[in-house]
Design an enzyme around this catalytic site. Structure first.
Site, PDB file in Angstrom:
ATOM      1  N   ARG A 227       0.849  -1.188   0.000  1.00  0.00           N
ATOM      2  CA  ARG A 227       0.000   0.000   0.000  1.00  0.00           C
ATOM      3  C   ARG A 227       0.890   1.245   0.000  1.00  0.00           C
ATOM      4  O   ARG A 227       1.957   1.263   0.613  1.00  0.00           O
ATOM      5  CB  ARG A 227      -0.900   0.028   1.242  1.00  0.00           C
ATOM      6  CG  ARG A 227      -2.061  -0.940   1.199  1.00  0.00           C
ATOM      7  CD  ARG A 227      -3.109  -0.551   0.144  1.00  0.00           C
ATOM      8  NE  ARG A 227      -4.258  -1.431   0.117  1.00  0.00           N
ATOM      9  CZ  ARG A 227      -4.395  -2.469  -0.721  1.00  0.00           C
ATOM     10  NH1 ARG A 227      -3.442  -2.759  -1.586  1.00  0.00           N
ATOM     11  NH2 ARG A 227      -5.490  -3.203  -0.697  1.00  0.00           N
ATOM     12  N   HIS A 275      -0.649   0.092  -9.825  1.00  0.00           N
ATOM     13  CA  HIS A 275      -1.344  -0.818  -8.892  1.00  0.00           C
ATOM     14  C   HIS A 275      -1.854  -2.054  -9.651  1.00  0.00           C
ATOM     15  O   HIS A 275      -3.061  -2.325  -9.684  1.00  0.00           O
ATOM     16  CB  HIS A 275      -2.508  -0.109  -8.194  1.00  0.00           C
ATOM     17  CG  HIS A 275      -2.958  -0.822  -6.942  1.00  0.00           C
ATOM     18  ND1 HIS A 275      -3.349  -0.158  -5.813  1.00  0.00           N
ATOM     19  CD2 HIS A 275      -3.076  -2.147  -6.641  1.00  0.00           C
ATOM     20  CE1 HIS A 275      -3.691  -1.036  -4.868  1.00  0.00           C
ATOM     21  NE2 HIS A 275      -3.542  -2.254  -5.363  1.00  0.00           N
TER      22      HIS A 275
HETATM   23  P1  NDP Z   1      -1.737 -11.735   4.725  1.00  0.00           P
HETATM   24  O1  NDP Z   1      -2.695 -11.230   5.739  1.00  0.00           O
HETATM   25  O2  NDP Z   1      -1.867 -13.142   4.265  1.00  0.00           O
HETATM   26  O3  NDP Z   1      -0.243 -11.558   5.266  1.00  0.00           O
HETATM   27  C1  NDP Z   1       0.183 -10.438   5.973  1.00  0.00           C
HETATM   28  C2  NDP Z   1       1.583 -10.706   6.511  1.00  0.00           C
HETATM   29  O4  NDP Z   1       2.059  -9.500   7.134  1.00  0.00           O
HETATM   30  C3  NDP Z   1       1.620 -11.795   7.600  1.00  0.00           C
HETATM   31  O5  NDP Z   1       2.784 -12.558   7.477  1.00  0.00           O
HETATM   32  C4  NDP Z   1       1.650 -10.982   8.891  1.00  0.00           C
HETATM   33  O6  NDP Z   1       2.286 -11.618   9.979  1.00  0.00           O
HETATM   34  C5  NDP Z   1       2.485  -9.794   8.457  1.00  0.00           C
HETATM   35  N1  NDP Z   1       2.248  -8.641   9.346  1.00  0.00           N
HETATM   36  C6  NDP Z   1       1.097  -7.994   9.604  1.00  0.00           C
HETATM   37  N2  NDP Z   1       1.287  -7.008  10.490  1.00  0.00           N
HETATM   38  C7  NDP Z   1       2.606  -7.030  10.802  1.00  0.00           C
HETATM   39  C8  NDP Z   1       3.417  -6.279  11.678  1.00  0.00           C
HETATM   40  N3  NDP Z   1       2.914  -5.277  12.421  1.00  0.00           N
HETATM   41  N4  NDP Z   1       4.726  -6.572  11.754  1.00  0.00           N
HETATM   42  C9  NDP Z   1       5.256  -7.601  11.021  1.00  0.00           C
HETATM   43  N5  NDP Z   1       4.531  -8.365  10.175  1.00  0.00           N
HETATM   44  C10 NDP Z   1       3.221  -8.075  10.063  1.00  0.00           C
HETATM   45  O7  NDP Z   1      -1.834 -10.741   3.496  1.00  0.00           O
HETATM   46  P2  NDP Z   1      -1.537 -11.024   1.945  1.00  0.00           P
HETATM   47  O8  NDP Z   1      -0.204 -11.661   1.843  1.00  0.00           O
HETATM   48  O9  NDP Z   1      -2.675 -11.720   1.294  1.00  0.00           O
HETATM   49  O10 NDP Z   1      -1.506  -9.533   1.348  1.00  0.00           O
HETATM   50  C11 NDP Z   1      -0.598  -8.564   1.840  1.00  0.00           C
HETATM   51  C12 NDP Z   1      -0.964  -7.191   1.317  1.00  0.00           C
HETATM   52  O11 NDP Z   1      -0.639  -7.076  -0.064  1.00  0.00           O
HETATM   53  C13 NDP Z   1      -2.451  -6.828   1.355  1.00  0.00           C
HETATM   54  O12 NDP Z   1      -2.848  -6.437   2.657  1.00  0.00           O
HETATM   55  C14 NDP Z   1      -2.537  -5.706   0.350  1.00  0.00           C
HETATM   56  O13 NDP Z   1      -2.342  -4.466   0.975  1.00  0.00           O
HETATM   57  C15 NDP Z   1      -1.376  -5.985  -0.604  1.00  0.00           C
HETATM   58  N6  NDP Z   1      -1.833  -6.339  -1.942  1.00  0.00           N
HETATM   59  C16 NDP Z   1      -1.444  -5.559  -3.009  1.00  0.00           C
HETATM   60  C17 NDP Z   1      -1.828  -5.878  -4.279  1.00  0.00           C
HETATM   61  C18 NDP Z   1      -1.378  -5.079  -5.447  1.00  0.00           C
HETATM   62  O14 NDP Z   1      -1.862  -5.291  -6.560  1.00  0.00           O
HETATM   63  N7  NDP Z   1      -0.436  -4.174  -5.298  1.00  0.00           N
HETATM   64  C19 NDP Z   1      -2.682  -7.040  -4.554  1.00  0.00           C
HETATM   65  C20 NDP Z   1      -3.014  -7.801  -3.381  1.00  0.00           C
HETATM   66  C21 NDP Z   1      -2.600  -7.444  -2.129  1.00  0.00           C
HETATM   67  P3  NDP Z   1       1.690 -12.983  10.622  1.00  0.00           P
HETATM   68  O15 NDP Z   1       1.903 -14.034   9.547  1.00  0.00           O
HETATM   69  O16 NDP Z   1       2.515 -13.206  11.810  1.00  0.00           O
HETATM   70  O17 NDP Z   1       0.234 -12.721  10.881  1.00  0.00           O
HETATM   71  C1  OXD Z   2      -5.759  -6.001  -3.103  1.00  0.00           C
HETATM   72  C2  OXD Z   2      -5.278  -5.068  -4.133  1.00  0.00           C
HETATM   73  O1  OXD Z   2      -5.681  -5.682  -1.914  1.00  0.00           O
HETATM   74  O2  OXD Z   2      -5.579  -5.294  -5.316  1.00  0.00           O
HETATM   75  O3  OXD Z   2      -6.223  -7.092  -3.473  1.00  0.00           O
HETATM   76  O4  OXD Z   2      -4.575  -4.115  -3.807  1.00  0.00           O
END
Ligand code: NDP
Ligand code: OXD
Length: 312
Positions: A227, A275
């Site tokens: 993000r 994006h």
């Molecule tokens: P998940 O919820 O599966 O994974 C999030 C990861 O971040 C987990 O490993 C979690 O730790 C870790 N995390 C969360 N908070 C913290 C913190 N404070 N400190 C350290 N680690 C932290 O999410 P996804 O992998 O599915 O997606 C990640 C992000 O990617 C989405 O939230 C979105 O914003 C972005 N995204 C962007 C896209 C794009 O097109 N640019 C498309 C899709 C997603 P733990 O495993 O310990 O819970």
């Molecule tokens: C998502 C994105 O969060 O597209 O899936 O950014």
């Protein structure tokens, strides 16, 4: 005997052509009454949403489940949601492989100096560069969830040293795992390329700031695919312009679309995409959402339920 009530599904997704989604959902759930939301529409059981207005939730107070057609729920969680609804994010649904290919291409393009190579060729120069050592390019992946773990695994197949950082402890073969705020500095100090795949939460906003980015190896490189609000844009620009960092690939921005006068557009060290690193795939997403709605109707548990207190 009473006839079971028809399940109602309401669809409210901004910037999304509704017809193919409605047709796909109807085909997957033929017994359901599935409609595009309009103000004043009858109360539904489930909502399929992307960036809905607050009015949607103010009216749809009986929702049992809210299905977000993306992985990130940061925008959704800023709204007042019905208290009893489970919020469900997309759980891969075809995004992990896209994210892996996007991040691997960005890392490899940087490591192999392919942009400089292309510029030389454009200038009619057939030049070689000294091969760089993979061992000198450890890649740190912030977030080891559905997307981050897949990205880390894909990078390790190209034999980069890969490190990962998450909130809770992890054990992924071939990945050096760090967790929690106490291990963030060690993780950053051992990384040269930094990939951000964290969710946007109060704990992670502005995490790509001067202080943290300055801990990367000298000449470090940033890839932000999560993000825009994770990144303090002025800090990144200052670190690249001073030579402390070598550049960045950015797919997400604090303001989207990127404003026309933004300095990122013309910066030679920054590669931009709109994006698009992992797009929502309609057919995969509909199949996942329909299967989860049926599971919830049977009373089964499902993956991808958001913990609102945690923020992801
Ligand atoms: P998940 O919820 O599966 O994974 C999030 C990861 O971040 C987990 O490993 C979690 O730790 C870790 N995390 C969360 N908070 C913290 C913190 N404070 N400190 C350290 N680690 C932290 O999410 P996804 O992998 O599915 O997606 C990640 C992000 O990617 C989405 O939230 C979105 O914003 C972005 N995204 C962007 C896209 C794009 O097109 N640019 C498309 C899709 C997603 P733990 O495993 O310990 O819970
Ligand atoms: C998502 C994105 O969060 O597209 O899936 O950014």
């Amino acid at each position: 005997m009473a006839t079971p009530a028809t399940m109602r599904i309401t669809f409210c997704c901004s910037n999304t052509k509704p017809e193919p989604w409605l047709a796909g959902l109807q085909a997957a759930l033929p017994q359901a009454d599935i409609r595009l939301w309009q103000p004043g529409a009858p109360a539904a059981d489930f909502g399929v949403v992307w960036a809905p207005p607050q009015q949607f939730f103010d009216e749809q107070t009986r929702l049992k489940g809210i299905f977000n057609i993306g992985a990130g729920v940061d925008a959704l969680l800023t709204l007042r949601l019905p208290p009893n609804a489970v919020v469900v994010r997309l759980d891969d649904a075809g995004m992990a492989v896209q994210m892996a290919e996007y991040v691997c291409q960005a890392v490899i393009r940087h490591f192999r100096e392919l942009d400089a190579c292309a510029l030389d060729m454009r200038a009619g120069q057939w030049t070689f560069r000294t091969p760089r050592q993979r061992a000198d390019f450890p890649v740190g992946v912030m977030g080891l969830g559905v997307l981050g773990a897949r990205v880390a695994q894909a990078l390790s197949h190209f034999e980069f040293p890969v490190l990962g950082w998450s909130r809770t402890a992890k054990n992924h073969p071939g990945i050096t795992c760090f967790h929690g705020p106490g291990q963030l500095t060690d993780f950053l100090r051992q990384s040269r390329v930094l990939v951000n795949l964290l969710p946007l939460t109060p704990d992670t906003v502005n995490i790509l700031n001067r202080d943290n980015l300055s801990k990367l190896h000298s000449g470090g490189y940033v890839i932000n695919v999560a993000r825009g609000a994770h990144l303090v844009e002025a800090d990144l620009l200052a670190l690249i312009d001073s030579g402390r960092l070598s550049g960045a690939t950015l797919d997400v921005f604090r303001t989207e679309p990127l404003p026309p006068d933004h300095p990122f557009w013309q910066h030679p060290g920054i590669t931009l995409t709109p994006h698009t690193s992992a797009r929502t795939l309609r057919a995969d997403s509909i199949a996942q959402i329909a299967a989860k709605i049926m599971a919830l109707q049977r009373g089964d548990s499902i993956a991808g339920v958001v913990d609102a207190a945690r923020g992801y």
